[in-house]
Design a protein around this motif. Sequence first.
Motif, short mmCIF file in Angstrom:
data_model
loop_
_atom_site.label_atom_id
_atom_site.label_comp_id
_atom_site.label_asym_id
_atom_site.label_seq_id
_atom_site.Cartn_x
_atom_site.Cartn_y
_atom_site.Cartn_z
N PRO A 112 0.82 -1.22 0.00
CA PRO A 112 0.00 0.00 0.00
C PRO A 112 0.86 1.27 0.00
N HIS A 113 0.92 1.92 -1.14
CA HIS A 113 1.79 3.09 -1.28
C HIS A 113 1.37 4.27 -0.41
N GLU A 114 0.14 4.27 0.05
CA GLU A 114 -0.29 5.32 0.97
C GLU A 114 0.41 5.23 2.32
N VAL A 115 1.16 4.17 2.55
CA VAL A 115 1.90 4.02 3.81
C VAL A 115 2.79 5.23 4.06
N GLY A 116 3.25 5.87 3.00
CA GLY A 116 4.09 7.06 3.16
C GLY A 116 3.44 8.13 4.02
N LEU A 117 2.12 8.24 3.95
CA LEU A 117 1.42 9.22 4.79
C LEU A 117 1.59 8.87 6.27
N PHE A 118 1.56 7.59 6.58
CA PHE A 118 1.67 7.12 7.96
C PHE A 118 3.11 7.21 8.48
N LEU A 119 4.03 7.46 7.57
CA LEU A 119 5.44 7.64 7.94
C LEU A 119 5.81 9.12 8.00
N TYR A 121 5.60 11.27 5.31
CA TYR A 121 6.05 11.82 4.04
C TYR A 121 5.03 12.87 3.58
N PRO A 122 5.48 13.90 2.88
CA PRO A 122 4.54 14.92 2.41
C PRO A 122 3.46 14.31 1.51
N PRO A 123 2.21 14.67 1.74
CA PRO A 123 1.12 14.14 0.91
C PRO A 123 1.35 14.37 -0.58
N GLU A 124 1.94 15.50 -0.94
CA GLU A 124 2.23 15.81 -2.34
C GLU A 124 3.15 14.74 -2.95
N ASP A 125 4.12 14.28 -2.16
CA ASP A 125 5.05 13.27 -2.65
C ASP A 125 4.41 11.89 -2.71
N GLY A 136 9.66 9.58 -12.46
CA GLY A 136 9.67 11.02 -12.68
C GLY A 136 9.87 11.87 -11.45
N GLN A 137 10.42 11.32 -10.39
CA GLN A 137 10.64 12.11 -9.18
C GLN A 137 11.73 13.16 -9.40
N LYS A 138 11.69 14.23 -8.62
CA LYS A 138 12.69 15.30 -8.69
C LYS A 138 13.98 14.90 -7.99
N CYS A 139 13.86 14.12 -6.94
CA CYS A 139 15.02 13.57 -6.22
C CYS A 139 14.49 12.46 -5.32
N SER A 140 15.41 11.75 -4.68
CA SER A 140 14.97 10.73 -3.73
C SER A 140 15.97 10.62 -2.60
N GLY A 141 15.47 10.10 -1.50
CA GLY A 141 16.26 9.90 -0.29
C GLY A 141 15.48 8.90 0.54
N CYS A 142 14.90 9.37 1.64
CA CYS A 142 14.03 8.51 2.45
C CYS A 142 12.76 8.14 1.68
N TRP A 143 12.39 8.96 0.73
CA TRP A 143 11.25 8.72 -0.15
C TRP A 143 11.52 9.41 -1.48
N LYS A 144 10.67 9.15 -2.46
CA LYS A 144 10.79 9.82 -3.76
C LYS A 144 10.03 11.14 -3.69
N VAL A 145 10.69 12.19 -4.16
CA VAL A 145 10.17 13.55 -4.01
C VAL A 145 9.59 14.04 -5.33
N TYR A 146 8.33 14.48 -5.27
CA TYR A 146 7.65 15.04 -6.43
C TYR A 146 7.31 16.50 -6.21
N GLY A 147 7.45 16.97 -4.98
CA GLY A 147 7.12 18.34 -4.64
C GLY A 147 8.36 19.21 -4.49
N ASP A 148 8.72 19.53 -3.26
CA ASP A 148 9.79 20.47 -2.95
C ASP A 148 11.10 19.73 -2.64
N PRO A 149 12.01 19.64 -3.62
CA PRO A 149 13.24 18.87 -3.39
C PRO A 149 14.17 19.51 -2.34
#
Length: 183
Positions: A112-119, A121-125, A136-149
């Motif tokens: 369930p990819h929504e698990v990021g919310l429970f961790l 992670y920004p909802p936008e990401d 197509g992420q802008k960067c990644s680290g603890c998660w893949k970033v689609y919003g503010d890198p």
Amino acid sequence: MSEELLVRHCSPTLAGIKTGNMFPCSYSTVKELMEAIRWANRKLVPKGLRVIPLHYRDGRALIYVFRPKGVEKVLQDQQAISVLQKRGYKDLRVEPCICQLMGRFQEEGEFPHEVGLFLGYPPEDVNGFIENKACGQKCSGCWKVYGDPEAAQKTFAKYKQCTRIYCDMWKKGKSVDCLTVAS
């Protein structure tokens, strides 16, 4: 589940700067796993944290350590609500959402990819990850970033520094009780 596992994998959550962490944990018997979870909860519940197994089978468990107040805050975010509703979440209170998340982990072959919310992670990401199928992420680290890198990179660095400091303190004899910030 040892103190070392908790510190190594959950330092930002123990420090109160992250909503939750999850990590894999081996166990010999379900009884042993449940005893370890009860042990961790005796230490962490008084500080405002909870420990639950999201999924377990064949000697491997996925442990979730979280701050219910942090999850509650996430569940007030309009973009998070939208992501969860699209994934079939109807009751948007903490306990029912976590129960539904556990059920999603039990579904065969489904992560369930929504698990990021429970961790935390920004909802936008989280939404970007789901909609872009992890591309197509802008960067990644603890998660893949689609919003503010830039903001994400600062958060990644903060989590990494927190983990390093907590691991050093634990190695010097500080217990999980002492390292956990109460909320």
